[in-house]
Design a protein around this motif. Structure first.
Motif, PDB file in Angstrom:
ATOM      1  N   GLY A 280      43.755  30.955  46.473  1.00 50.75           N
ATOM      2  CA  GLY A 280      42.530  30.831  45.918  1.00 50.75           C
ATOM      3  C   GLY A 280      42.203  29.408  45.728  1.00 50.75           C
ATOM      4  N   ARG A 281      41.044  29.073  45.542  1.00 51.07           N
ATOM      5  CA  ARG A 281      40.538  27.667  45.234  1.00 51.07           C
ATOM      6  C   ARG A 281      41.118  27.259  43.674  1.00 51.07           C
ATOM      7  N   GLU A 282      41.186  25.944  43.525  1.00 47.87           N
ATOM      8  CA  GLU A 282      41.472  25.418  42.189  1.00 47.87           C
ATOM      9  C   GLU A 282      40.723  25.798  41.134  1.00 47.87           C
ATOM     10  N   ILE A 283      41.202  26.092  39.981  1.00 44.56           N
ATOM     11  CA  ILE A 283      40.306  26.719  38.814  1.00 44.56           C
ATOM     12  C   ILE A 283      39.685  25.296  38.110  1.00 44.56           C
ATOM     13  N   ASP A 284      38.652  25.375  37.920  1.00 38.76           N
ATOM     14  CA  ASP A 284      37.843  24.288  37.282  1.00 38.76           C
ATOM     15  C   ASP A 284      38.320  24.464  35.727  1.00 38.76           C
ATOM     16  N   SER A 285      39.140  23.362  35.042  1.00 37.25           N
ATOM     17  CA  SER A 285      39.571  23.921  33.735  1.00 37.25           C
ATOM     18  C   SER A 285      38.207  23.766  32.727  1.00 37.25           C
ATOM     19  N   LYS A 286      37.300  22.883  32.969  1.00 36.69           N
ATOM     20  CA  LYS A 286      36.298  22.864  32.103  1.00 36.69           C
ATOM     21  C   LYS A 286      35.463  24.187  32.078  1.00 36.69           C
ATOM     22  N   ALA A 287      35.238  24.648  33.416  1.00 35.81           N
ATOM     23  CA  ALA A 287      34.546  25.904  33.188  1.00 35.81           C
ATOM     24  C   ALA A 287      35.194  27.120  32.586  1.00 35.81           C
ATOM     25  N   LEU A 288      36.462  26.966  33.012  1.00 38.71           N
ATOM     26  CA  LEU A 288      37.394  28.131  32.391  1.00 38.71           C
ATOM     27  C   LEU A 288      37.277  28.178  30.911  1.00 38.71           C
ATOM     28  N   GLU A 289      37.252  26.907  30.240  1.00 37.68           N
ATOM     29  CA  GLU A 289      37.236  26.904  28.666  1.00 37.68           C
ATOM     30  C   GLU A 289      35.728  27.299  28.276  1.00 37.68           C
ATOM     31  N   ALA A 290      34.718  27.012  29.038  1.00 37.02           N
ATOM     32  CA  ALA A 290      33.553  27.296  28.623  1.00 37.02           C
ATOM     33  C   ALA A 290      33.410  28.988  28.811  1.00 37.02           C
ATOM     34  N   LEU A 291      33.957  29.575  30.007  1.00 39.67           N
ATOM     35  CA  LEU A 291      33.984  31.066  29.996  1.00 39.67           C
ATOM     36  C   LEU A 291      34.742  31.490  28.659  1.00 39.67           C
ATOM     37  N   LYS A 292      35.729  31.014  28.130  1.00 38.00           N
ATOM     38  CA  LYS A 292      36.722  31.753  27.100  1.00 38.00           C
ATOM     39  C   LYS A 292      35.820  31.669  25.726  1.00 38.00           C
ATOM     40  N   GLU A 293      34.808  30.320  25.678  1.00 32.87           N
ATOM     41  CA  GLU A 293      34.447  30.152  24.629  1.00 32.87           C
ATOM     42  C   GLU A 293      33.122  31.403  24.214  1.00 32.87           C
ATOM     43  N   THR A 294      32.808  32.015  25.429  1.00 31.45           N
ATOM     44  CA  THR A 294      31.753  33.179  25.119  1.00 31.45           C
ATOM     45  C   THR A 294      32.476  34.492  24.690  1.00 31.45           C
ATOM     46  N   GLY A 295      33.639  34.579  24.492  1.00 29.90           N
ATOM     47  CA  GLY A 295      34.491  35.609  24.146  1.00 29.90           C
ATOM     48  C   GLY A 295      35.217  36.578  24.984  1.00 29.90           C
ATOM     49  N   ALA A 296      35.305  35.878  26.247  1.00 28.22           N
ATOM     50  CA  ALA A 296      35.780  36.668  27.474  1.00 28.22           C
ATOM     51  C   ALA A 296      37.448  36.285  27.236  1.00 28.22           C
ATOM     52  N   VAL A 297      38.281  37.234  27.435  1.00 27.12           N
ATOM     53  CA  VAL A 297      39.734  37.162  27.591  1.00 27.12           C
ATOM     54  C   VAL A 297      39.901  36.889  29.226  1.00 27.12           C
ATOM     55  N   VAL A 298      40.259  35.487  29.581  1.00 31.89           N
ATOM     56  CA  VAL A 298      40.508  35.145  30.810  1.00 31.89           C
ATOM     57  C   VAL A 298      42.065  35.030  31.129  1.00 31.89           C
ATOM     58  N   LEU A 299      42.249  35.828  32.108  1.00 33.11           N
ATOM     59  CA  LEU A 299      43.835  35.471  32.512  1.00 33.11           C
ATOM     60  C   LEU A 299      43.800  35.617  34.093  1.00 33.11           C
ATOM     61  N   PRO A 300      45.048  34.857  34.410  1.00 32.47           N
ATOM     62  CA  PRO A 300      45.315  34.692  35.975  1.00 32.47           C
ATOM     63  C   PRO A 300      45.655  36.278  36.313  1.00 32.47           C
ATOM     64  N   VAL A 301      45.598  36.910  37.538  1.00 30.13           N
ATOM     65  CA  VAL A 301      45.781  38.027  37.814  1.00 30.13           C
ATOM     66  C   VAL A 301      47.462  37.947  38.594  1.00 30.13           C
ATOM     67  N   GLY A 302      47.887  36.815  38.570  1.00 32.25           N
ATOM     68  CA  GLY A 302      49.418  36.929  39.170  1.00 32.25           C
ATOM     69  C   GLY A 302      49.884  35.571  39.111  1.00 32.25           C
ATOM     70  N   GLU A 303      51.072  35.627  38.996  1.00 30.77           N
ATOM     71  CA  GLU A 303      51.851  34.473  39.029  1.00 30.77           C
ATOM     72  C   GLU A 303      51.562  33.190  40.081  1.00 30.77           C
ATOM     73  N   SER A 304      51.146  32.074  39.728  1.00 32.59           N
ATOM     74  CA  SER A 304      50.831  31.047  40.418  1.00 32.59           C
ATOM     75  C   SER A 304      49.438  31.323  41.235  1.00 32.59           C
ATOM     76  N   SER A 305      48.622  32.520  40.562  1.00 34.40           N
ATOM     77  CA  SER A 305      47.440  32.534  41.459  1.00 34.40           C
ATOM     78  C   SER A 305      46.387  31.902  40.575  1.00 34.40           C
ATOM     79  N   ASN A 306      45.338  31.651  41.556  1.00 36.31           N
ATOM     80  CA  ASN A 306      44.106  30.911  41.088  1.00 36.31           C
ATOM     81  C   ASN A 306      42.962  32.006  40.812  1.00 36.31           C
ATOM     82  N   TYR A 307      43.157  33.322  41.079  1.00 37.42           N
ATOM     83  CA  TYR A 307      42.350  34.404  40.718  1.00 37.42           C
ATOM     84  C   TYR A 307      42.354  34.874  39.356  1.00 37.42           C
ATOM     85  N   LEU A 308      41.266  35.066  38.856  1.00 34.56           N
ATOM     86  CA  LEU A 308      41.301  35.536  37.458  1.00 34.56           C
ATOM     87  C   LEU A 308      40.842  36.982  37.215  1.00 34.56           C
TER      88      LEU A 308
END
Length: 453
Positions: A280-308
């Motif tokens: 998968g494509r690289e995760i945008d770290s800033k976008a990831l933090e912004a999504l978490k701030e909405t109350g979402a639990v965001v986790l990778p679906v597998g080890e070394s995976s860029n899918y969420l």
């Protein structure tokens, strides 16, 4: 009639020389090790019995093949090898030879015995009856059941596995071949094999329904029998006209065979991974933090995976801003869990932009049939939870184009269970779960009995 009666004795006589000649070879080996005075007389007696039984086998076998229904080349080879075996047996039975010559002739007899036995078995049970190949060929999976040609993709593999032994180019029992469309249409000694749209007058189908002990039951007792689903599929094909080119999508009614068709699809639900194989494509770290701030639990679906995986567990209210926060990561999100939140039809437009979704949970939300239409663009979707929603049968129809869909959870929805078979036909590759399971009470269970007033 007399010819058929005599020919039926061939299977009885043919086994006698096989057993007797095998005993003769063993006796000769034994007498070489431990000779006795009567060894020559014993060998002569055994070989004469073998010769007589071989002669009867040849006669009855010749009469049997006159009735036809067998591969001519294979029968001819079996016949001449059998005659050669009988001649060598007779020569050894009525003439004395030196021990080395006797052993040599017994060696030839052993080879001829093996060859004629194998050819006879091939005529009766098929060419591959004695091989290291798997007894049952793995049927090629059907990836898109709606595009499958009913005859070539569904019916023909059943006939090949269950009928070709007796009804093919190698053997034509009852003068019937079932290995090509032309021969099926032609039929056999009892006329045409099936009547389009009329299973009651179709011999091919009616013979399948006879009790296995009946003489005319097909396949014969002791042969691999078609499953209930396979019989349903043959019946369905005939009722739909017995067309050799028709696809599943072109049929008028699939409701009665929806379960049977589902069993032919490419892979089982359990075998499918909802995690893409690519990193998968690289995760945008800033976008990831912004999504978490909405109350979402965001986790990778597998080890070394860029899918969420995005989960709004325990968050009842989600505003548009929260859903919009997913969009910078829409290519990374494959699992989205929105159960028991306030998402509605308007939210579906934003959800549909996450085109890589493989799992989507919308149970207990306000989504309706109108919003569900937006999700028809999620081509990779495999799991969809619609429990406790207002979705009904009509609302599910737009999703029938999603070929990867494997699980749809519908407990508590407005789906009409009386039309369940229609839904199964609409989603032949998917498992439809209506919930409402009832666990049976066992004799060992403790049961509380409450008395009324």
């Amino acid at each position: 009639m007399i010819q058929e009666f005599i020919g039926h004795f061939h299977p009885l006589f043919v086994h006698l020389p096989i057993g007797i000649l095998a005993i003769a070879v063993l006796l000769k080996w034994w007498f070489i090790k431990k000779p006795i005075e009567q060894s020559a007389e014993v060998m002569s007696f055994v070989l004469k019995i073998a010769f007589v039984s071989a002669v009867f086998s040849c006669i009855t076998g010749y009469v049997l093949q006159l009735g036809g229904g067998y591969d001519e080349e294979m029968v001819s080879n079996h016949q001449w090898v059998g005659i050669a075996l009988t001649v060598f047996t007779g020569v050894l039975a009525f003439k004395d030879f030196p021990q080395k010559v006797t052993i040599g002739i017994l060696g030839i007899i052993s080879i001829l015995l093996a060859v004629t036995g194998h050819l006879g078995g091939s005529i009766t049970h098929g060419e591959d009856y004695l091989s290291f190949k798997p007894a049952k060929k793995e049927r090629a999976p059907i990836t898109d059941i709606n595009k499958a040609v009913i005859y070539s993709d569904i019916v023909q593999p059943i006939l090949e596995e269950k009928c070709y032994t007796c009804h093919s180019s190698k053997k034509q029992k009852g003068e019937l071949r079932l290995d090509t469309a032309e021969w099926i249409t032609k039929g056999g000694e009892n006329g045409t094999s099936f009547v389009a749209h009329d299973t009651e007058n179709s011999i091919l189908f009616q013979r399948l329904l006879l009790p296995e002990v009946e003489k005319e039951h097909m396949p014969p007792k002791g042969k691999p029998q078609p499953t209930e689903n396979e019989i349903k599929l043959i019946e369905w094909w005939i009722n739909e006209g017995g067309d050799y080119k028709m696809t599943v999508a072109e049929t008028k009614d699939r409701s009665q065979v929806a379960g049977a068709l589902k069993s032919l699809t490419a892979v089982s639900v359990a075998a499918i991974s909802t995690i893409p194989f690519e990193k998968g494509r690289e995760i945008d770290s800033k976008a990831l933090e912004a999504l978490k701030e909405t109350g979402a639990v965001v986790l990778p679906v597998g080890e070394s995976s860029n899918y969420l995986s995005v989960n709004y567990l325990g968050k009842k209210s989600i505003d548009v801003t929260a859903l919009q926060a997913m969009l910078p990561l829409k290519d990374n999100i494959v699992w989205l869990k929105l159960n028991d939140t306030n998402v509605d039809d308007k939210s579906c437009e934003l959800i549909a932009e996450c085109e890589n979704l493989t799992q989507l949970y919308l149970g207990g939300t306000a989504i309706t049939n109108e919003g569900l239409k937006e999700l028809a663009s999620l081509d990779h979707l495999q799991v969809l939870n619609l429990t406790n929603t207002a979705i009904n049968n009509e609302g599910l129809k737009p999703l029938s184009s999603l070929k990867d869909l494997r699980n749809i959870y519908l407990f508590g929805s407005k789906v009409d269970k009386n039309n369940w078979s229609e839904l199964e036909a609409l989603f032949p590759n998917a498992s439809l779960d209506s919930g409402g399971y009832v666990v049976p009470t066992l004799a060992t269970d403790t049961v509380m009995v409450v008395k009324g007033d």
